[in-house]
Motif scaffolding. Structure first.
Motif, PDB file in Angstrom:
ATOM      1  N   CYS A  58       0.843  -1.192   0.000  1.00  0.00           N
ATOM      2  CA  CYS A  58       0.000   0.000   0.000  1.00  0.00           C
ATOM      3  C   CYS A  58       0.883   1.249   0.000  1.00  0.00           C
ATOM      4  CB  CYS A  58      -0.908   0.005   1.223  1.00  0.00           C
ATOM      5  SG  CYS A  58      -2.132  -1.314   1.217  1.00  0.00           S
ATOM      6  N   GLU A  59       0.309   2.355  -0.461  1.00  0.00           N
ATOM      7  CA  GLU A  59       1.060   3.605  -0.589  1.00  0.00           C
ATOM      8  C   GLU A  59       0.395   4.707   0.236  1.00  0.00           C
ATOM      9  OE1 GLU A  59       2.235   3.905  -5.139  1.00  0.00           O
ATOM     10  OE2 GLU A  59       0.308   2.898  -4.866  1.00  0.00           O
ATOM     11  N   LEU A  60       1.215   5.539   0.840  1.00  0.00           N
ATOM     12  CA  LEU A  60       0.742   6.740   1.523  1.00  0.00           C
ATOM     13  C   LEU A  60       1.506   7.926   0.948  1.00  0.00           C
ATOM     14  CD1 LEU A  60      -0.815   8.289   3.718  1.00  0.00           C
ATOM     15  CD2 LEU A  60       1.051   7.740   5.308  1.00  0.00           C
ATOM     16  N   TYR A  61       0.770   8.838   0.317  1.00  0.00           N
ATOM     17  CA  TYR A  61       1.396  10.006  -0.293  1.00  0.00           C
ATOM     18  C   TYR A  61       1.078  11.252   0.537  1.00  0.00           C
ATOM     19  CZ  TYR A  61       2.414   7.292  -4.512  1.00  0.00           C
ATOM     20  OH  TYR A  61       2.898   6.367  -5.408  1.00  0.00           O
ATOM     21  N   ARG A  62       2.139  11.859   1.071  1.00  0.00           N
ATOM     22  CA  ARG A  62       1.990  13.107   1.832  1.00  0.00           C
ATOM     23  C   ARG A  62       1.935  14.283   0.872  1.00  0.00           C
ATOM     24  NH1 ARG A  62       6.830  13.589   4.359  1.00  0.00           N
ATOM     25  NH2 ARG A  62       7.501  15.132   2.804  1.00  0.00           N
ATOM     26  N   ASN A  63       0.965  15.148   1.070  1.00  0.00           N
ATOM     27  CA  ASN A  63       0.800  16.337   0.250  1.00  0.00           C
ATOM     28  C   ASN A  63       1.836  17.380   0.663  1.00  0.00           C
ATOM     29  OD1 ASN A  63      -0.183  18.707  -1.051  1.00  0.00           O
ATOM     30  ND2 ASN A  63      -2.279  17.953  -0.944  1.00  0.00           N
ATOM     31  N   ASN A  64       2.661  17.809  -0.290  1.00  0.00           N
ATOM     32  CA  ASN A  64       3.717  18.777   0.001  1.00  0.00           C
ATOM     33  C   ASN A  64       3.223  20.220  -0.002  1.00  0.00           C
ATOM     34  OD1 ASN A  64       5.658  16.669   0.138  1.00  0.00           O
ATOM     35  ND2 ASN A  64       5.858  16.707  -2.101  1.00  0.00           N
ATOM     36  N   GLY A  65       1.951  20.409  -0.345  1.00  0.00           N
ATOM     37  CA  GLY A  65       1.395  21.755  -0.331  1.00  0.00           C
ATOM     38  C   GLY A  65       1.767  22.602  -1.529  1.00  0.00           C
ATOM     39  N   ASP A  66       2.425  21.994  -2.516  1.00  0.00           N
ATOM     40  CA  ASP A  66       2.831  22.747  -3.715  1.00  0.00           C
ATOM     41  C   ASP A  66       2.388  22.042  -4.995  1.00  0.00           C
ATOM     42  OD1 ASP A  66       4.454  20.527  -3.755  1.00  0.00           O
ATOM     43  OD2 ASP A  66       6.356  21.630  -3.696  1.00  0.00           O
ATOM     44  N   GLY A  67       1.404  21.146  -4.862  1.00  0.00           N
ATOM     45  CA  GLY A  67       0.920  20.395  -6.017  1.00  0.00           C
ATOM     46  C   GLY A  67       1.605  19.065  -6.206  1.00  0.00           C
ATOM     47  N   THR A  68       2.546  18.730  -5.316  1.00  0.00           N
ATOM     48  CA  THR A  68       3.251  17.454  -5.423  1.00  0.00           C
ATOM     49  C   THR A  68       3.077  16.644  -4.142  1.00  0.00           C
ATOM     50  OG1 THR A  68       5.364  18.235  -4.510  1.00  0.00           O
ATOM     51  CG2 THR A  68       4.987  18.554  -6.887  1.00  0.00           C
ATOM     52  N   PHE A  69       3.436  15.357  -4.246  1.00  0.00           N
ATOM     53  CA  PHE A  69       3.286  14.429  -3.128  1.00  0.00           C
ATOM     54  C   PHE A  69       4.571  13.643  -2.923  1.00  0.00           C
ATOM     55  CE2 PHE A  69      -0.904  15.338  -4.658  1.00  0.00           C
ATOM     56  CZ  PHE A  69      -1.755  15.252  -3.559  1.00  0.00           C
ATOM     57  N   THR A  70       4.774  13.169  -1.689  1.00  0.00           N
ATOM     58  CA  THR A  70       5.919  12.323  -1.357  1.00  0.00           C
ATOM     59  C   THR A  70       5.415  11.031  -0.730  1.00  0.00           C
ATOM     60  OG1 THR A  70       7.369  14.225  -0.974  1.00  0.00           O
ATOM     61  CG2 THR A  70       8.022  12.118   0.005  1.00  0.00           C
ATOM     62  N   GLU A  71       5.837   9.902  -1.278  1.00  0.00           N
ATOM     63  CA  GLU A  71       5.402   8.612  -0.760  1.00  0.00           C
ATOM     64  C   GLU A  71       6.113   8.312   0.558  1.00  0.00           C
ATOM     65  OE1 GLU A  71       3.962   5.052   0.163  1.00  0.00           O
ATOM     66  OE2 GLU A  71       6.117   5.129  -0.215  1.00  0.00           O
ATOM     67  N   CYS A  72       5.363   7.891   1.599  1.00  0.00           N
ATOM     68  CA  CYS A  72       5.958   7.701   2.928  1.00  0.00           C
ATOM     69  C   CYS A  72       5.303   6.575   3.711  1.00  0.00           C
ATOM     70  CB  CYS A  72       5.874   9.008   3.718  1.00  0.00           C
ATOM     71  SG  CYS A  72       4.193   9.631   3.963  1.00  0.00           S
ATOM     72  N   ALA A  73       4.725   5.582   3.028  1.00  0.00           N
ATOM     73  CA  ALA A  73       4.008   4.516   3.722  1.00  0.00           C
ATOM     74  C   ALA A  73       4.904   3.729   4.665  1.00  0.00           C
ATOM     75  CB  ALA A  73       3.361   3.577   2.708  1.00  0.00           C
ATOM     76  N   ALA A  74       6.101   3.375   4.203  1.00  0.00           N
ATOM     77  CA  ALA A  74       6.988   2.552   5.035  1.00  0.00           C
ATOM     78  C   ALA A  74       7.397   3.280   6.303  1.00  0.00           C
ATOM     79  CB  ALA A  74       8.221   2.147   4.223  1.00  0.00           C
ATOM     80  N   SER A  75       7.803   4.555   6.178  1.00  0.00           N
ATOM     81  CA  SER A  75       8.240   5.294   7.363  1.00  0.00           C
ATOM     82  C   SER A  75       7.095   5.537   8.330  1.00  0.00           C
ATOM     83  CB  SER A  75       8.865   6.632   6.947  1.00  0.00           C
ATOM     84  OG  SER A  75       7.909   7.465   6.308  1.00  0.00           O
ATOM     85  N   ALA A  76       5.849   5.577   7.817  1.00  0.00           N
ATOM     86  CA  ALA A  76       4.691   5.786   8.685  1.00  0.00           C
ATOM     87  C   ALA A  76       4.153   4.477   9.262  1.00  0.00           C
ATOM     88  CB  ALA A  76       3.584   6.489   7.910  1.00  0.00           C
ATOM     89  N   GLY A  77       4.704   3.343   8.804  1.00  0.00           N
ATOM     90  CA  GLY A  77       4.278   2.053   9.337  1.00  0.00           C
ATOM     91  C   GLY A  77       3.001   1.511   8.726  1.00  0.00           C
TER      92      GLY A  77
END
Length: 738
Positions: A355-374
């Motif tokens: 599964c993927e978790l994409y954090r919204n960077n607030g500038d129209g882009t996203f950063t994937e962070c599922a592993a670091s978030a558990g």
């Protein structure tokens, strides 16, 4: 004439999707049934072994049925039977039962295509079938009845054949009178627990009855004019996404081309968002579900430009990935005021799709962070939903999985107390301690407050049967191998209790698309489940349940006219005509290429209760206020009453509008409304609200602005019209109906 608008990003995605369709391998994709049938025919021409020849022809017949070539399939099964009789070859009991079931089913499908599709009516395929739903061309059903009667004489305990026999008799207007008593399924088992009043299918009059395969649907206000528009998809590799604009006068206009959406094809589910906080509702298209490695397709983020057009910004936003999925949820997991997205992917036997978790960077882009978030969960995920189950102001996640325990992730906030925008956040799996792991084989799910106590509960539906006989057994009160639904009531201490039995929903629903709303504006949340699976024999009613004051649920399927027998997918509860009560839109159709059906819209007849509609606008919170909690306190004859809603699109398959349509029953007045804004953690109190009104509420202003919207009348349900496929260079040819 200038070519229709299409952004560079949309063109790139269209080219990518066309390449996927062009290179699709029917050996790997079990839903490319036309191509698979052609390949099987070629293989049969080289068969020499008689046993293999029978098996091969049987498989070919099944593939013809899946491809929509039902009459050819029926003839093939008939020829197999005649050949066996001439050669005096005896089949094993299981093989004979298999052959007869498919032969009967093929003829039943011939009848459905000749009547429910070619001569569609608002009553078509509604259980129990009667009136305009009775077939005028009865040849297919008559042949099916003969075969199912023969099958039941040989195998009297075959509940699948018994169920289909009763359906066949319904289609010719002879149920229950002429069904042999031994095999009759009594009309009493379909009787509703409560009369919700009849909802009429009016999709045809609005030209919203698109014939397509299973897909997603969103009902929301895409252009900000206060009238709810519609977007729907279909999972076929070249099936065009459709956008219908609500003209506010009882008509809709197909603006797919003008919106720049040509080439946005496929997608089993849709979900809305406002990822860039510009006040315009954006769309996320999910693709590839159920296809395994043949489903490594990209999702699409469609940015709403606010001028009637959409751009595919998937690649530019950093969301381009290739995993089979149909489920995602938009939520602000780190409370920074920007919506993030969690995508539940389907891991196969050969390749892992975390599964993927994409954090919204607030500038129209996203950063994937599922592993670091558990939360980089690995499994066959069929639903993911967000809700704040412990009321700590942080949205949590619930995942429904196929053939595995379900997962509840508690949002524990930033690691080490770091509250910077890019801080790592952490989720903890509390599924076991919370008591919400079942059913092991499940599909749709959602958070909701079904008992109006201010705490989010969890619903999750089972999704496993041997065949339609398991559903028949459940209706008949017999033991069933089908997986049952679960309703978990929040204990307010981090745990839940299973109340499925006491609330009367521990049933074999076999649900796919589902959602919840308030049918009669009594302030208690009801729910509707779209049912079925790819198997053509899984002709089971979509089912509606009314909430009886938070105590239990009443089946109102037949009294409300909701018991559609065709495959039910995305469900949307929405006040389409701005008259204060919620109508129900449902995407219909199956997965196999020949299993198309017209989408439906059930118009609410009204129940005389009060209502209020609130459109929230976040300032520190995300603009569309997803995750904000609403408490409406009203005066009633019995004293004060509180009604709770959380801003979301509802369930996991189908999207309600983000404005909140709240029933107030027989209230005398609205005392006040409380809104909890998650980012600031502040609760705002709004007073001086009238019942039966639309309001806009902007975070921090402490007041509500009246929103003067006009209602209109929906057309009568007997105005028959089937909206055709959108004919473009990328449209999908549909199978010929014989």
């Amino acid at each position: 004439m200038s070519p229709p608008y299409q952004s560079a990003g949309t063109r790139r995605m269209a080219e990518r999707l066309e390449k996927i369709a062009r290179e699709a391998d029917p050996h790997k994709d079990g839903f490319l049934n036309d191509a698979r049938a052609r390949l099987m025919r070629e293989e049969l021409e080289h068969q020499t072994n008689s046993v293999n020849d029978v098996n091969g022809h049987m498989q070919w017949g099944v593939e013809l049925l899946k491809a929509g070539r039902s009459r050819e399939a029926a003839q093939e099964f008939q020829q197999i039977a005649q050949g066996l009789a001439q050669s005096k070859t005896k089949l094993s009991p299981d093989s004979l039962k298999h052959l007869l079931n498919y032969a009967g089913l093929a003829y039943l499908r011939v009848g459905e295509q000749a009547n429910c599709l070619l001569n569609h009516s608002p009553e078509a395929c509604l259980l129990p079938i009667r009136g305009g739903g009775v077939h005028t061309d009865q040849q297919g059903s008559r042949e099916a009845i003969k075969i199912f009667l023969d099958l039941l004489k040989r195998f009297p305990d075959d509940l699948r054949a018994r169920w289909l026999l009763n359906i066949a008799y319904m289609t010719v207007g002879e149920y229950p009178a002429k069904v042999p008593p031994t095999w009759l399924i009594s009309p009493q088992v379909f009787k509703s627990d409560y009369d919700i009043k009849r909802f009429t299918n009016v999709a045809a009059g609005l030209k919203l009855d698109v014939e397509a395969l299973s897909g997603g649907a969103i009902v929301d206000d895409f252009d900000g004019d206060g009238y709810l528009d519609l977007m729907s998809s279909s999972m076929g590799l070249r099936d065009q996404l459709r956008y219908f604009h609500n003209n506010g006068d009882g008509t809709f206009t197909d603006r797919t081309v003008e919106a720049g959406l040509l080439g946005e094809v496929g997608g089993l589910n849709l979900i809305q968002t406002d990822y860039n906080n510009d006040g315009h509702v954006d769309v996320f298209v999910l693709r590839g579900a159920w296809k395994g490695e043949a489903g490594c397709h990209p999702n699409s983020l469609l940015r709403n430009n606010g001028d009637g057009t959409f751009d595919d910004v998937t690649e530019d936003a950093g969301l381009l990935s290739f995993h089979p999925t149909q489920t995602a949820v938009w939520f602000d997991f780190n409370n920074d005021g920007w919506l993030d997205v969690f995508i539940g992917n389907e891991t196969t036997e050969t390749i892992k799709h975390a599964c993927e978790l994409y954090r919204n960077n607030g500038d129209g882009t996203f950063t994937e962070c599922a592993a670091s978030a558990g939360v980089a969960q690995v499994g066959f995920v069929k639903a993911v939903v967000a809700g704040d189950f412990n009321n700590d102001g942080l949205p949590d996640l619930y995942l429904s999985k196929r053939d595995e325990s379900n997962v509840l992730y508690r949002n524990d906030g930033p690691k080490g107390g770091d509250k910077s925008p890019k801080a790592e956040w952490h989720f903890t799996d509390v599924s076991v301690s919370a008591g919400v792991t079942e059913p092991v084989y499940s599909f749709p799910a959602w958070f909701w407050d079904y008992d109006n106590d201010g705490w989010q509960d969890i619903f999750v539906a089972g999704y496993r049967i041997n065949d339609v006989g398991d559903v028949a057994a459940d209706y008949l009160g017999r033991p069933s191998n089908g997986t049952r639904a679960r309703l978990y009531r929040n204990n307010r201490d981090g745990t839940f209790v299973d109340v499925s039995a006491s609330t009367h929903i521990n049933k074999v629903l076999h649900a796919m698309g589902s959602n919840f709303g308030d049918l009669d504006n009594d302030g208690w949340l009801d729910f509707y489940v779209g049912t079925g699976d790819p198997d053509f024999s899984t002709l089971i009613p979509n089912r509606m349940f009314r909430n009886a004051e938070g105590k239990f649920f009443q089946d109102v399927t037949t009294s409300g006219g909701f018991g559609h027998l065709q495959k039910g997918h995305a469900v949307c509860f929405a006040d389409i005509d701005n008259d204060g009560d919620q109508d129900v839109y449902e995407d219909m159709g199956g997965a196999y290429s020949g299993d198309i059906y017209a989408n439906v819209l059930y118009a609410n007849p009204g129940h005389g209760n009060h209502w209020i509609t609130l459109k929230l606008e976040g300032v520190r919170c995300n603009r569309v206020a997803i995750g904000a909690r609403i408490k409406v306190v009203v005066e009633t004859a019995a004293g004060e009453r509180a009604i709770y809603k959380t801003v979301s699109s509802g369930g996991s398959f189908g999207a309600n509008p983000l404005r909140q349509e709240i029933g107030l029953a027989k209230a005398k007045a609205v005392r006040f409304v409380e809104i909890f804004w998650p980012v600031t953690g502040k609760t705002e109190v709004i007073k001086d609200l009238q019942m039966d009104r639309f309001y806009k509420i902007r975070e921090g202003e402490g007041k509500a602005a009246p929103w003067p919207l006009k209602s209109f009348t929906l057309p009568a349900g007997d105005d028959i019209f089937c909206a055709p496929p959108l004919h473009t260079q990328i449209s999908t040819p549909r199978p010929v109906i014989n």
